[in-house]
Design a protein around this motif. Structure first.
Motif, mmCIF file in Angstrom:
data_model
loop_
_atom_site.group_PDB
_atom_site.id
_atom_site.type_symbol
_atom_site.label_atom_id
_atom_site.label_comp_id
_atom_site.label_asym_id
_atom_site.label_seq_id
_atom_site.Cartn_x
_atom_site.Cartn_y
_atom_site.Cartn_z
ATOM 1 N N GLU A 192 0.830 -1.211 0.000
ATOM 2 C CA GLU A 192 0.000 0.000 0.000
ATOM 3 C C GLU A 192 0.863 1.259 0.000
ATOM 4 O OE1 GLU A 192 -2.413 -0.456 3.424
ATOM 5 O OE2 GLU A 192 -3.579 -2.139 2.612
ATOM 6 N N ALA A 222 2.962 1.724 -5.671
ATOM 7 C CA ALA A 222 2.882 2.637 -6.810
ATOM 8 C C ALA A 222 4.250 3.238 -7.134
ATOM 9 C CB ALA A 222 1.869 3.743 -6.517
ATOM 10 N N GLU A 223 5.003 3.610 -6.088
ATOM 11 C CA GLU A 223 6.338 4.166 -6.306
ATOM 12 C C GLU A 223 7.263 3.118 -6.914
ATOM 13 O OE1 GLU A 223 9.801 6.603 -3.806
ATOM 14 O OE2 GLU A 223 8.008 5.855 -2.776
ATOM 15 N N GLN A 233 -2.881 -3.179 -9.664
ATOM 16 C CA GLN A 233 -2.665 -1.748 -9.822
ATOM 17 C C GLN A 233 -2.806 -1.044 -8.478
ATOM 18 O OE1 GLN A 233 -1.649 -0.680 -12.822
ATOM 19 N NE2 GLN A 233 -1.852 -2.811 -13.534
ATOM 20 N N GLU A 234 -2.412 0.230 -8.434
ATOM 21 C CA GLU A 234 -2.485 1.001 -7.201
ATOM 22 C C GLU A 234 -3.887 0.933 -6.605
ATOM 23 O OE1 GLU A 234 -1.293 5.439 -5.494
ATOM 24 O OE2 GLU A 234 -1.199 5.015 -7.649
ATOM 25 N N PHE A 241 -3.361 -3.910 -5.152
ATOM 26 C CA PHE A 241 -2.239 -4.829 -5.260
ATOM 27 C C PHE A 241 -2.548 -6.114 -4.505
ATOM 28 C CE2 PHE A 241 0.275 -0.746 -5.667
ATOM 29 C CZ PHE A 241 0.547 -0.902 -7.018
ATOM 30 N N HIS A 288 6.743 -6.273 -8.419
ATOM 31 C CA HIS A 288 5.605 -6.564 -9.288
ATOM 32 C C HIS A 288 6.017 -7.587 -10.345
ATOM 33 C CE1 HIS A 288 2.144 -5.890 -11.914
ATOM 34 N NE2 HIS A 288 1.578 -5.214 -10.921
#
Length: 400
Positions: A155, A159-160, A218-219, A222, A182
């Protein structure tokens, strides 16, 4: 000749560890932690109603003596109905409440050293270790570098990670170095190669495991996948699987057993989620050769529900396992031994998100009925060896 099936319900502790006060979760000692007891109490009080309802229903495990073992471990009132299996409570001596410590000792080898743990601060890892991780990964940096729960790490940094391509490196109260990446954006094979290449450095530091934690999505959505891989230190002395293999017996690993023991003494491994693993166990009860050892780990109690402090989910998992167990027990042959135990606790009602120091149940099907009393983890290996007529090694004594 007979067969043995050693089944570990990962993290299903039963409280009562005499040294629990020396182990901590977020600074709080584990004294009073009781995975099974607190789940059962929450169910009885109506506090575990998501996807299930009412008191905890595990009649098959109860008949084998699960709650008798819990009473023995904790001093709670003993169930009035006698158990049909043989039951006891096992106490660990290794100075860890983690997967390798528990499994090594169940296999006859208490951990002969102190594990290395990373400090609960940011950054958690020494600069030279992070620099080496970057060189192997081919990145300019890493993310996280702290203690944390895996789902929280995704979380916070998922994304980063996708934007930068930097691996997410984190740890816990266990002796672990975990890398999340990922499967599509970073690549599953690349993640596994990174962990495998880095593992010898961590093992030389007496860090128990490097764990690859692949995820997808995806953000905001996940999800970790079942492609997790543990790169663990190889046991420094022969263990139960070696005793069997050296005697010419076939040894099957089910679940992450091969990873835990670095394939030491294991001929073949069957993997998957817990539902798939139960199918593998059922198939091996049908197919495994006479004299063979099947060593299985069901991890989702721990990975999906214990660490996430999901009481309802943990209760659902116990009830699912119990119902599945009821279907496989009648398939066992005369002379087979099925031994069910655990490796540590992970009380979902406890503070923090780490394992808890607890005793574990020892439940036997195919060895009569009645109490075994208080036993040692290493006694499990010695007893399986006696059942299979193997020359036992290590400090354990058979309770058969």
């Amino acid at each position: 000749m007979t067969r043995a099936f050693l089944v570990v319900m990962d993290s299903v502790g039963i409280g009562g560890a005499p040294d629990a006060g020396a182990f901590f979760n977020d600074g709080v000692p584990d004294t009073g932690a009781d995975t099974l007891g607190h789940i059962a109490a929450a169910c009885a009080a109506g506090r575990a109603e998501e996807g299930r309802s009412g008191p905890l229903q595990v009649p098959t495990l109860a008949a084998l003596g699960l709650f008798h073992a819990h009473a023995l471990a904790t001093g709670a009132a003993m169930p009035e109905t006698p158990a049909r299996g043989r039951w006891g409570a096992a106490t660990e001596v290794s100075k860890g409440k983690d997967t390798p410590s528990g499994h090594w000792e169940l296999a006859g080898l208490p951990v002969p050293w102190e594990w290395t743990y990373f400090p609960d601060r940011t950054p958690a890892f020494p600069p030279d270790l992070i620099a080496k991780t970057c060189r192997i990964a081919g990145t300019e940096g890493t993310l996280a570098n702290c203690h944390g729960s895996g789902t929280v790490m995704l979380e916070r940094f998922g994304a980063e990670h996708i934007r930068t391509g930097w691996p997410i490196c984190y740890t816990s109260a266990d002796s672990v170095f975990q890398i999340a990446a990922h499967e599509e954006h970073f690549g599953l094979d690349r993640l596994l190669q990174l962990c495998e290449t880095l593992a010898p450095t961590l093992h030389a530091m007496k860090v128990g495991r490097v764990i690859a934690r692949p995820f997808v999505g995806q953000e905001g959505a996940f999800q970790r996948t079942t492609n997790r891989r543990d790169y663990a230190i190889k046991p420094p002395k022969p263990i139960l699987t070696n005793w069997a293999q050296d005697a010419g017996r076939r040894v099957y690993g089910v679940g992450k057993i091969g990873d835990i023991f670095s394939m030491t003494g294991i001929d073949t491994v069957r993997k998957g989620g817990d539902a798939t693993l139960m199918g593998h166990l059922s198939d091996l009860i049908d197919e495994a050769e006479e004299g063979s050892l099947t060593f299985a780990n069901f991890v989702e109690f721990d990975s999906l529900y214990g660490h996430r402090r999901d009481v309802s989910g943990y209760a659902r998992a116990l009830e699912w396992f119990d119902a599945a167990l009821a279907r496989v027990l009648p398939k066992l042959r005369d002379g087979d031994l099925l031994l069910i135990t655990a490796d540590h606790g992970n009380d979902p009602t406890w503070t923090g998100t780490d394992h808890t120091r607890e005793r574990v149940p020892v439940l036997l099907h195919g060895a009569g009925s009645g109490p075994l009393g208080q036993v040692a983890f290493a006694d499990v290996a010695a007893s399986v060896a006696v059942h299979l007529n193997l020359p036992a090694q290590g400090p354990g004594g058979s309770f058969l």
